[in-house]
Design a protein around this motif. Structure first.
Motif: not given
Ligand SMILES: Nc1ncnc2c1ncn2[C@@H]1O[C@H](COP(=O)(O)OP(=O)(O)O)[C@@H](O)[C@H]1O
Ligand SMILES: [Mg+2]
Lengths: 234, 405
Positions: A16-20, A45-47, A50-52, B399-404
């Motif tokens: 999980d990520y917490k944002e605001d 799709p984006s979001g 995948k990256t996570t 993880v944060k700084s390399l987020r694109f």
């Molecule tokens: N460091 C972070 N803080 C808050 N939310 C995040 C963070 N990293 C990813 N998210 C959220 O987690 C979800 C998945 O993100 P991500 O793995 O980057 O997706 P993708 O790579 O498929 O585009 C998205 O909704 C993104 O906004």
């Protein structure tokens, strides 16, 4: 396929990520296995996470729940230093962008990890030249990243990821910032290197054309793998 | 090695910022080095000038004669004492003196005078007395009752060279002392007040005139190295070994002056501190900016397996390389400036007088500490100040700084 060794295994991964103050369930329970030598794509799709997911697999990020095994080793058991050494020696990572250290030349960027590993100078130089040849960048070893095109930069990133012969190459949308022709050339190159070296490639993409080149596609949606949609393209 | 290489290249990457930081440091170092050189120079010049000018570095008196002078508070056997002192290592010279008051008349002019008995040879060796003679000549050997008049006194008395002045005073035996003294020259010490009543007579004549036998009131001593005054004072007291005599280093017989000097030195530290503060803020500002701009890079370095301590080093190398070269340039500039002013001196817009010396020009001093103090302080400041951005860089979450996005 079944006699091959499992190289990546995840069990009920959650993040999980917490944002605001809003909680985002980025990854919600992923069980994934990847065998040695695979050339697979995580698509969605984006979001979608995948990256996570790739960050969790590589140990760059830590899951809230669940486990990751790489080559049979549970990475959550490792200490910070152990994990960082393990990552350095076993995983090559290609990021979507900003892969290269701007003040270092192509050669220095590629040998960076070998330097951390303590590989002697001549050996490093030899391997840099070999890998540059493999990614078709011979002669550019003294350039700075800013003197390269986007595609060339990503090829340097591939070279750096592969130069120390890790078992796994993880690539997060490696073609996202490239035009489609350059992107498909890059993918062809990765596929070729996969054939040649037997390294495991796991990459993410939301590009149809890139997907088509994968031998296996893992579809991700809202942080989950969509069941039965694991289409074996081959 | 690679870290050092990266640090160097990072420095050249942000040329304008590097130049800005460098200029701040160069300026700070140069100013600090100059102000220390100047403060030390002032200190030493003044001590030297006023002590060598007349007062000497160390004075010996009978008990409290310095605070409550009296004709009767005399030093016996000054010659023996002086000879012992002259043999002490570090002592340059010594000279005996006699002080009293009297009335001088020439024709219809009369003036109160301060009678100063000096040993012509020793006084000249110790304080270069003959250089203060602005007209006429120094005492001649074997001639009785010669006098050198302060310039102001000569004016008051309308005296000319060769005039005979009547001097009246009281002898130590209670008798009235009076005699003629022939003017051989005029003396100027830059202290006009002093010159308005100075009446210099050779020691022997003074002793005879005042019926003092072979006694004197003061022995003034000069040393080779002013910094060793206290040490040498102690040694003199030990060797003289006479509880009736007081040995005072200049810090004691010129107490007020010493205090003023010390306060002035405190001022130097304050200005040094301000300079450091300016450098610190300048460095912090640029380093912090550089680090914040490059968080992505530090994230990448960490993702590649770079240890946090190496990232701290990388940032510290950067600040310290800039600091190092700026210190060298700053020190060279300060060296040139200090060198120039150590020869030509700095003219004070307002001169001041102390102890019979007029100070209108200060020479800076070239010493090691004017350079080491700023250098060490700036390097330390840069490291301390750079450490916090360095820590921030090292703590970057890849993880944060390399987020694109
Ligand atoms: N460091 C972070 N803080 C808050 N939310 C995040 C963070 N990293 C990813 N998210 C959220 O987690 C979800 C998945 O993100 P991500 O793995 O980057 O997706 P993708 O790579 O498929 O585009 C998205 O909704 C993104 O906004
Ligand atoms: Mg992504």
């Amino acid at each position: 396929m079944s006699e091959k060794k499992l190289i990546i295994k995840t069990e009920n991964l959650k993040k999980d990520y917490k944002e605001d103050g809003v909680v985002v369930h980025a990854i919600r329970g992923i069980d994934l296995t990847v065998e040695e030598g695979e050339f697979s794509a995580i698509v969605g799709p984006s979001g979608c996470g995948k990256t996570t997911l790739l960050n969790l697999i590589s140990g760059l990020d830590t899951p809230d729940e669940g486990k990751v095994w790489l080559s049979g080793k549970l990475i959550s058991d490792m200490s910070g230093k152990e994990l960082s050494d393990f990552r350095r020696d076993n995983i090559g990572f290609i990021f979507q962008a900003y892969n290269l250290i701007p003040v270092l030349t192509v050669e220095e960027n590629i040998e960076y990890i070998m330097l951390l590993q303590g590989v002697p100078k001549e050996e490093r130089h030899k391997r840099v030249l070999e890998i540059l040849d493999a990614v078709k960048l011979s002669g550019l070893e003294n350039r700075r990243p800013t003197q390269l095109s986007g595609g060339q930069q990503q090829r340097v990133a591939i070279a750096r990821a592969m130069v120390s012969n890790p078992k796994i190459i993880l690539a997060d949308e490696p073609t996202a910032n490239l035009d489609s022709k350059t992107g498909s050339e890059l993918l062809d190159m990765m596929a070729e290197l996969n054939e040649k070296t037997g390294m495991t490639f796991l990459f993410s993409t939301h590009d149809k054309m890139v997907m088509e080149r994968a031998k296996r596609v893992i579809v991700l949606k809202d942080g989950q793998i969509i069941d039965k949609s694991e289409i074996d393209i081959v | 090695m690679l870290l050092l290489k990266m640090a160097f290249r990072n420095i050249f990457r942000q040329r304008r910022r590097t130049i800005f930081t460098s200029i701040t440091i160069i300026f700070g170092v140069a100013l600090a080095a100059f102000s220390i050189g100047w403060a030390d120079g002032t200190y030493n010049n003044i001590i030297n000038l006023f002590t060598k000018g007349w007062l000497g570095h160390i004075q010996i008196h009978y008990k409290d004669c310095l605070d409550k002078p009296s004709l009767y508070k005399t030093i016996e056997n000054y010659n023996q004492i002086g000879e012992k002192i002259g043999k002490i290592k570090g002592v340059e010279s010594w000279t005996p003196r006699i002080f009293s008051a009297g009335l001088a008349s020439l024709k219809d002019k009369t003036s109160g005078v301060r009678i100063i008995g000096i040993d012509p040879l020793r006084e000249d060796q110790t304080t270069s007395f003959h250089k203060k003679i602005v007209k006429g000549n120094y005492f001649k050997d074997g001639v009785k009752n010669q006098v050198l008049l302060g310039k102001g006194l000569a004016n008051i008395l309308h005296a000319k060279i060769g005039d005979k002045i009547v001097l009246v005073s009281q002898g130590a035996d209670g008798s009235i002392a009076n005699d003629f003294f022939k003017v051989v020259g005029f003396v100027s010490t830059d202290d006009e007040m002093y010159d308005r009543n100075s009446f210099y007579i050779p020691l022997k004549d003074t002793q005879e005139f005042l019926s003092l036998g072979n006694n004197v009131h003061e022995i003034a001593v000069t040393v080779k190295n002013v910094k060793k005054v206290k040490e040498i004072s102690k040694k003199i007291a030990e060797i003289v070994h006479n509880p009736d005599l007081t040995v005072s280093p200049w810090q004691e017989f010129a107490k007020d002056f010493y205090k003023a000097m010390k306060a002035d030195k405190g001022g130097m530290w304050i200005s040094l501190f301000v300079i450091i503060l300016v450098v610190a803020v300048g460095v912090l500002n640029t380093v912090l900016m550089a680090v914040l701009e490059r968080l992505r890079e530090y994230g990448l370095l960490k993702a590649l397996g770079t240890r946090p301590k190496d990232i701290i080093l990388l940032v510290l190398y950067e600040t310290n390389i800039i600091a190092f070269f700026s210190i060298i340039i700053g020190s060279l500039i300060a060296l040139a400036v200090n060198y120039y002013f150590s020869i030509h001196g700095i003219h004070l817009s307002q001169s001041f007088t102390y102890g019979g010396m007029n100070f209108s020009e200060i020479m800076t001093e070239i010493n090691l500490r004017s350079f080491t103090i700023p250098a060490v302080t700036v390097l330390l400041t840069a490291s301390i100040v750079g450490f916090f951005p360095a820590l921030k860089a090292a703590k970057t979450d890849p993880v944060k700084s390399l987020r694109f996005h």
